[in-house]
Scaffold this motif. Structure first.
Motif, PDB file in Angstrom:
ATOM      1  N   SER A   1       0.967  -1.192  -0.043  1.00 43.12           N
ATOM      2  CA  SER A   1       0.205   0.025  -0.185  1.00 43.12           C
ATOM      3  C   SER A   1       1.014   1.219   0.023  1.00 43.12           C
TER       4      SER A   1
ATOM      5  N   GLU B   1       0.361   4.005   1.686  1.00 38.47           N
ATOM      6  CA  GLU B   1       0.202   4.370   2.847  1.00 38.47           C
ATOM      7  C   GLU B   1       1.466   4.095   3.508  1.00 38.47           C
ATOM      8  N   LEU B   2       2.353   3.083   3.268  1.00 36.99           N
ATOM      9  CA  LEU B   2       3.270   2.480   3.788  1.00 36.99           C
ATOM     10  C   LEU B   2       4.557   3.596   3.725  1.00 36.99           C
TER      11      LEU B   2
ATOM     12  N   ARG C   1       4.166   6.740   1.159  1.00 38.66           N
ATOM     13  CA  ARG C   1       3.618   8.452   0.737  1.00 38.66           C
ATOM     14  C   ARG C   1       3.624   8.902   2.064  1.00 38.66           C
TER      15      ARG C   1
ATOM     16  N   LYS D   1       6.313   9.966   3.511  1.00 42.17           N
ATOM     17  CA  LYS D   1       7.187   9.776   4.704  1.00 42.17           C
ATOM     18  C   LYS D   1       8.668   9.600   3.873  1.00 42.17           C
TER      19      LYS D   1
ATOM     20  N   THR E   1       9.667   6.473   1.606  1.00 44.22           N
ATOM     21  CA  THR E   1       9.733   6.694   0.149  1.00 44.22           C
ATOM     22  C   THR E   1      11.062   6.630  -0.504  1.00 44.22           C
TER      23      THR E   1
END
Length: 131
Positions: free
Chosen positions: A97, A99-100, A102, A104, A108
């Motif tokens: 995902s 979310e893991l 993006r 950060k 990233t």
């Protein structure tokens, strides 16, 4: 291309050895505490075997790069390795995902480094296998 395969071999050996730190780094003792014993042990066993395959692939590249390029069997093995790493590249996009990573900075950066690594591995192996 022999040099590229040997560089890949060294990188894969290092990557395989890094797997030994996964349980501690990702805090698996706490994270998997509520998981059943079979699921917890499957995670450890599968991680070991992924690391083992990566190690063997690295040793193959270090010891047999000319054969991977210069024989029909070697080219088929290289093609298989290329397909393996291409699948890993696709998982980087579709298996995790956003979310893991993006928003950060560190995550990233790691995500982009993995995209570059898996692209390089799949590209060199596919060229060796198809060349």
């Amino acid at each position: 291309m022999v040099l590229q395969l040997r560089i890949i071999g060294l990188a894969l050996v290092v990557l395989a050895l890094l797997h030994a730190a996964f349980a501690r780094y990702f805090n698996w003792r706490t994270e998997f505490a509520p998981v059943s014993l079979i699921n917890r042990q499957m995670m450890y066993v599968h991680t070991f075997f992924v690391a083992f395959v990566v190690l063997l692939m690295g040793v193959l590249c270090l010891t047999s790069a000319p054969e991977l390029l210069g024989t029909p069997l070697g080219r088929r093995v290289a093609l298989g390795c290329g397909i393996f790493w291409l699948a890993r590249l696709l998982i980087q996009f579709f298996g995790y995902s956003p979310e893991l990573w993006r928003g950060k900075r560190f995550e990233t950066c790691v995500h982009l480094i993995f995209i570059a690594c898996w692209s390089y591995l799949s590209g060199v192996f596919l060229l060796a296998g198809l060349g």
